[in-house]
Design a protein around this motif. Structure first.
Motif, PDB file in Angstrom:
ATOM      1  N   PRO A  42      38.125  43.864  56.028  1.00 18.43           N
ATOM      2  CA  PRO A  42      38.682  44.712  54.971  1.00 18.43           C
ATOM      3  C   PRO A  42      37.677  44.833  53.822  1.00 18.43           C
ATOM      4  N   LEU A  43      37.834  45.871  53.036  1.00 16.78           N
ATOM      5  CA  LEU A  43      36.964  46.084  51.889  1.00 16.78           C
ATOM      6  C   LEU A  43      37.116  44.908  50.925  1.00 16.78           C
ATOM      7  N   PRO A  44      35.996  44.280  50.540  1.00 17.86           N
ATOM      8  CA  PRO A  44      36.098  43.155  49.595  1.00 17.86           C
ATOM      9  C   PRO A  44      36.764  43.570  48.281  1.00 17.86           C
ATOM     10  N   GLU A  45      37.479  42.657  47.721  1.00 18.48           N
ATOM     11  CA  GLU A  45      38.236  42.900  46.492  1.00 18.48           C
ATOM     12  C   GLU A  45      37.349  43.439  45.369  1.00 18.48           C
ATOM     13  N   ARG A  46      36.091  42.996  45.314  1.00 16.16           N
ATOM     14  CA  ARG A  46      35.200  43.414  44.223  1.00 16.16           C
ATOM     15  C   ARG A  46      34.910  44.916  44.235  1.00 16.16           C
ATOM     16  N   PHE A  47      35.210  45.595  45.341  1.00 18.02           N
ATOM     17  CA  PHE A  47      34.976  47.039  45.433  1.00 18.02           C
ATOM     18  C   PHE A  47      36.254  47.860  45.243  1.00 18.02           C
ATOM     19  N   LYS A  48      37.384  47.207  45.093  1.00 15.39           N
ATOM     20  CA  LYS A  48      38.665  47.916  45.041  1.00 15.39           C
ATOM     21  C   LYS A  48      38.752  48.932  43.902  1.00 15.39           C
TER      22      LYS A  48
END
Length: 156
Positions: A42-48
């Motif tokens: 999944p897309l890492p949280e830092r890119f949300k």
């Protein structure tokens, strides 16, 4: 660290994937793609909260955003997409990311032009190929940009 074979110029991590898919029949490829689709991180949280408009691949029928990151001269790619809606895209990205993440940009640049057609051969998903090829083009563009930045820094 592995180096690219002199004969083909294709990085070993990419060559392994292509060799595997060339050896499979249609049903094996379909099953393999389903398994790979489940491996896309999944897309890492830092890119949300990142504005992902410039990371979108508009040629894909389904929305997919590909986000590059360079750490210590190594490329890392992440994708944001609906895996349930687009298992084929998720599978191809998981395959590619598994082969190029943590490698220098030259590994991504070494993905051969027939990569997608080799994976998709005999599956019957030809309508997906233009979007998948556009994703490869995008990955290579990011890798070229990263390589240019690295080379620019080294010459200063």
């Amino acid at each position: 660290m592995e180096s690219a074979p002199v004969s083909s110029g294709i990085p070993p991590s990419i060559e392994r994937v292509l060799r595997l898919f060339r050896s499979m029949g249609r049903e094996e490829k379909m099953q393999s793609l389903v398994q790979y689709s489940k491996k896309l991180e999944p897309l890492p949280e830092r890119f949300k909260d990142l504005d992902r408009g410039s990371f979108n691949v508009p040629e894909c029928q389904t929305r997919v955003d590909i986000i590059p990151e360079v750490r210590d001269g190594k490329m890392y790619f992440y994708a944001d997409l609906n895996v349930r809606e687009s298992p084929t895209i998720a599978a191809v990205l998981a395959i590619i990311f598994g082969a190029v993440n943590g490698q220098p940009p030259s590994t991504t640049l070494g993905i051969p032009g027939d990569f997608v057609s080799t994976l998709m051969e005999s599956i019957g998903l030809a309508a997906r190929e233009p979007g998948l090829n556009a994703m490869i083009t995008r990955l290579k563009r990011y890798a070229r940009e990263a390589e240019n930045k690295t080379n620019h820094r080294e010459t200063k």
